[in-house]
Design a protein around this motif. Structure first.
Motif, PDB file in Angstrom:
ATOM      1  N   CYS A  29       0.576   9.878   8.610  1.00 40.27           N
ATOM      2  CA  CYS A  29       1.765   9.019   8.715  1.00 40.27           C
ATOM      3  C   CYS A  29       2.784   9.343   7.631  1.00 40.27           C
ATOM      4  CB  CYS A  29       1.363   7.548   8.614  1.00 40.27           C
ATOM      5  SG  CYS A  29       0.195   7.003   9.873  1.00 40.27           S
ATOM      6  N   ALA A  30       2.301   9.683   6.433  1.00 42.42           N
ATOM      7  CA  ALA A  30       3.200   9.929   5.307  1.00 42.42           C
ATOM      8  C   ALA A  30       3.525  11.398   5.114  1.00 42.42           C
ATOM      9  CB  ALA A  30       2.582   9.375   4.024  1.00 42.42           C
ATOM     10  N   ALA A  31       3.014  12.279   5.952  1.00 45.72           N
ATOM     11  CA  ALA A  31       3.251  13.706   5.768  1.00 45.72           C
ATOM     12  C   ALA A  31       4.676  14.138   6.105  1.00 45.72           C
ATOM     13  CB  ALA A  31       2.241  14.506   6.591  1.00 45.72           C
ATOM     14  N   PRO A 214      -3.068  -3.451  -7.117  1.00 47.76           N
ATOM     15  CA  PRO A 214      -1.798  -2.833  -7.553  1.00 47.76           C
ATOM     16  C   PRO A 214      -1.970  -1.557  -8.349  1.00 47.76           C
ATOM     17  CG  PRO A 214      -1.664  -5.212  -7.783  1.00 47.76           C
ATOM     18  CD  PRO A 214      -3.071  -4.905  -7.363  1.00 47.76           C
ATOM     19  N   TRP A 215      -3.008  -1.448  -9.181  1.00 50.69           N
ATOM     20  CA  TRP A 215      -3.150  -0.215  -9.964  1.00 50.69           C
ATOM     21  C   TRP A 215      -3.480   0.968  -9.063  1.00 50.69           C
ATOM     22  CZ3 TRP A 215      -7.338   2.967 -10.105  1.00 50.69           C
ATOM     23  CH2 TRP A 215      -8.564   2.447  -9.678  1.00 50.69           C
ATOM     24  N   ARG A 216      -4.208   0.731  -7.980  1.00 52.08           N
ATOM     25  CA  ARG A 216      -4.463   1.807  -7.031  1.00 52.08           C
ATOM     26  C   ARG A 216      -3.169   2.255  -6.350  1.00 52.08           C
ATOM     27  NH1 ARG A 216      -9.968   2.326  -5.362  1.00 52.08           N
ATOM     28  NH2 ARG A 216     -11.335   0.704  -6.232  1.00 52.08           N
ATOM     29  N   ILE A 217      -2.326   1.296  -6.027  1.00 52.13           N
ATOM     30  CA  ILE A 217      -1.065   1.620  -5.370  1.00 52.13           C
ATOM     31  C   ILE A 217      -0.185   2.458  -6.295  1.00 52.13           C
ATOM     32  CG2 ILE A 217       1.024   0.648  -4.368  1.00 52.13           C
ATOM     33  CD1 ILE A 217      -1.449   0.289  -2.649  1.00 52.13           C
ATOM     34  N   VAL A 218      -0.118   2.088  -7.577  1.00 51.11           N
ATOM     35  CA  VAL A 218       0.690   2.841  -8.530  1.00 51.11           C
ATOM     36  C   VAL A 218       0.172   4.262  -8.684  1.00 51.11           C
ATOM     37  CG1 VAL A 218       1.430   2.969 -10.940  1.00 51.11           C
ATOM     38  CG2 VAL A 218       1.417   0.768  -9.759  1.00 51.11           C
ATOM     39  N   VAL A 219      -1.159   4.422  -8.810  1.00 47.80           N
ATOM     40  CA  VAL A 219      -1.752   5.760  -8.928  1.00 47.80           C
ATOM     41  C   VAL A 219      -1.479   6.575  -7.667  1.00 47.80           C
ATOM     42  CG1 VAL A 219      -3.922   7.018  -9.124  1.00 47.80           C
ATOM     43  CG2 VAL A 219      -3.514   4.998 -10.544  1.00 47.80           C
ATOM     44  N   LEU A 220      -1.589   5.940  -6.505  1.00 49.82           N
ATOM     45  CA  LEU A 220      -1.319   6.627  -5.239  1.00 49.82           C
ATOM     46  C   LEU A 220       0.112   7.152  -5.193  1.00 49.82           C
ATOM     47  CD1 LEU A 220      -2.088   7.296  -2.244  1.00 49.82           C
ATOM     48  CD2 LEU A 220      -1.161   5.039  -1.674  1.00 49.82           C
ATOM     49  N   PRO A 257      11.619  13.003   0.962  1.00 42.38           N
ATOM     50  CA  PRO A 257      11.435  11.549   1.061  1.00 42.38           C
ATOM     51  C   PRO A 257      10.550  11.137   2.234  1.00 42.38           C
ATOM     52  CG  PRO A 257      13.636  12.175   1.796  1.00 42.38           C
ATOM     53  CD  PRO A 257      13.012  13.409   1.210  1.00 42.38           C
ATOM     54  N   ILE A 258       9.852  10.028   2.044  1.00 44.75           N
ATOM     55  CA  ILE A 258       9.028   9.394   3.079  1.00 44.75           C
ATOM     56  C   ILE A 258       9.783   8.148   3.540  1.00 44.75           C
ATOM     57  CG2 ILE A 258       6.757   8.459   3.612  1.00 44.75           C
ATOM     58  CD1 ILE A 258       5.719   9.886   1.113  1.00 44.75           C
ATOM     59  N   ALA A 293       3.743   1.129   0.948  1.00 46.23           N
ATOM     60  CA  ALA A 293       3.822   1.379  -0.494  1.00 46.23           C
ATOM     61  C   ALA A 293       4.377   2.765  -0.782  1.00 46.23           C
ATOM     62  CB  ALA A 293       2.431   1.211  -1.121  1.00 46.23           C
ATOM     63  N   LEU A 294       3.967   3.764   0.002  1.00 47.58           N
ATOM     64  CA  LEU A 294       4.482   5.118  -0.200  1.00 47.58           C
ATOM     65  C   LEU A 294       5.967   5.207   0.119  1.00 47.58           C
ATOM     66  CD1 LEU A 294       1.538   7.263   1.239  1.00 47.58           C
ATOM     67  CD2 LEU A 294       2.225   7.020  -1.152  1.00 47.58           C
ATOM     68  N   VAL A 295       6.393   4.525   1.174  1.00 48.63           N
ATOM     69  CA  VAL A 295       7.821   4.519   1.505  1.00 48.63           C
ATOM     70  C   VAL A 295       8.620   3.827   0.404  1.00 48.63           C
ATOM     71  CG1 VAL A 295       9.542   3.683   3.152  1.00 48.63           C
ATOM     72  CG2 VAL A 295       7.386   4.626   3.977  1.00 48.63           C
ATOM     73  N   PHE A 296       8.109   2.704  -0.076  1.00 49.44           N
ATOM     74  CA  PHE A 296       8.788   1.995  -1.169  1.00 49.44           C
ATOM     75  C   PHE A 296       8.888   2.878  -2.411  1.00 49.44           C
ATOM     76  CE2 PHE A 296       8.533  -0.675  -4.974  1.00 49.44           C
ATOM     77  CZ  PHE A 296       9.663  -1.465  -4.808  1.00 49.44           C
ATOM     78  N   GLY A 297       7.788   3.553  -2.761  1.00 51.66           N
ATOM     79  CA  GLY A 297       7.820   4.442  -3.920  1.00 51.66           C
ATOM     80  C   GLY A 297       8.755   5.611  -3.730  1.00 51.66           C
ATOM     81  N   SER A 298       8.789   6.173  -2.519  1.00 50.43           N
ATOM     82  CA  SER A 298       9.679   7.295  -2.257  1.00 50.43           C
ATOM     83  C   SER A 298      11.146   6.883  -2.339  1.00 50.43           C
ATOM     84  CB  SER A 298       9.372   7.882  -0.872  1.00 50.43           C
ATOM     85  OG  SER A 298      10.266   8.928  -0.556  1.00 50.43           O
TER      86      SER A 298
END
Length: 362
Positions: A29-31, A214-220, A257-258, A293-298
């Motif tokens: 999905c995020a590729a 949340p710490w897993r999300i940040v590391v991801l 970008p994702i 979370a990946l989209v938000f981070g991107s």
């Protein structure tokens, strides 16, 4: 894109300790790189001033193609979850490649070609007004989405191929290039997506109970942003003619970008598993929160990258100008004294006692 899929899946498995097959489904999905957000980065004063045209064109083409070619990677993992290996490979080759991908390419090529011929004749004989001509691409998009939805094919890839077929000889692109249509549509889609995405982010799902601490999300987010594109670009840039310098490598490796496509594929994953009553562990519960979370981070990371670069360039330019203004004074203060200056200083020292005696006598 294969590398981005495998790297993202490996990071998801490492962070959340899920089965690798489930990580492949979430990573697919995020590729893909998102064309809407990529277009926002590759358009504007910064890109036109600092990014070569050859690099912008290859990145836009990559994002458009990857957006539609995410289906094979996604359904590869879904079919392996649903069926055994033999049945999964057969369904993947027939249903995904032969039907969804190949038929979408054929439909997009044919419809785009017919639309280009029809628009050229209509423009030549003045059968269409300017407003209808400029909005023809939007109408063509809606038509293709409807056709592909009815047939069950890849509508994203079909629209991308149709756009290439429509502007194959550059006639349509030149006609609308200076009309501001592309910039207007990009702004509308970007704003609409950000509003929708901000409203559907599942903030309540990020808890230890769902393995989404949340710490897993940040590391991801950090690992995916760093490892998803840049290492592969550093290794393979010599095989990409448009990427020539290390600046090109860093830019192309960082700006991937994702966005919209990731959200779409996450929804499609949940839909496919739920429709066929497939129990895939935590995939249904975690795929949308992880992808969100990946989209938000991107959006956050790639959104602030250009302002930070511009700020750094402004600070560097200001410091360089300050140093250049101070340089003449530093050179003057450090200059060696000339012989004439030394003689003048000596003559002044010799005359000072005589001046003091004359002043006393007076």
């Amino acid at each position: 894109m294969t590398t981005m899929w495998l790297v993202t899946s490996a990071v998801i498995k490492f962070v959340f300790q899920v089965p690798f097959l489930h990580a492949l489904a979430i990573g697919a999905c995020a590729a893909p790189t998102d064309p809407v957000l990529a277009n926002a980065v590759l358009k504007g004063m910064f890109a036109e001033s600092h990014v070569p045209l050859r690099l912008r064109n290859i990145l836009i083409a990559e994002s458009g193609a990857n957006d539609g070619l995410g289906f094979p990677f996604l359904y590869f993992a879904i079919y392996l979850i649903r069926f055994n290996a033999g049945h999964a490979m057969g369904a993947w080759m027939y249903a995904t490649w032969a039907y969804q991908i190949l038929m979408s390419v054929c439909i997009g090529t044919l419809v785009g070609y017919i639309a280009r011929i029809a628009l050229q004749y209509s423009e030549r004989f003045r059968w269409v007004d300017r407003e209808s001509f400029l909005s023809s691409s939007v109408t063509l998009t809606l038509l293709l989405v409807g056709i592909c939805t009815i047939l069950g094919t890849d509508d994203i890839l079909c629209c991308f191929v149709a756009g290439n077929s429509l502007s194959w000889n550059d006639w349509f692109r030149i006609e609308i290039e200076d009309k501001g249509l592309q910039e207007t549509l990009n702004a509308m889609l970007s704003v609409a997506f950000f509003i929708y995405f901000g409203a559907v982010i599942p903030w309540s799902e990020y808890s230890e109970a769902n393995m989404l601490h949340p710490w897993r999300i940040v590391v991801l987010i950090v690992l995916v942003m760093v490892l998803r594109r840049l290492p592969a670009m550093v290794v393979l840039y010599k095989f990409i003619p448009a990427v020539r310098t290390w600046y090109d490598v860093l830019f192309a490796g960082w700006f991937g970008p994702i966005g919209v496509s990731a959200v779409f594929y996450a929804v499609e994953t949940v839909k496919q598993l739920d429709e066929h009553n497939v129990s895939a562990g935590q995939v249904q519960k975690t795929v949308f929160p992880i992808v969100s979370a990946l989209v938000f981070g991107s959006v956050l990371v790639h959104g602030v990258s250009i302002p930070l670069v511009l700020m750094g360039k402004h600070v560097g330019t200001t410091m360089a100008r300050t140093q250049s203004n101070e340089l003449p004074f530093r050179i003057w203060s450090r200059r060696p004294k000339a012989d004439s200056d030394n003689e003048c200083d000596k003559q002044t020292a010799d005359d000072s006692p005589n001046l003091e005696i004359a002043h006393t006598q007076t």
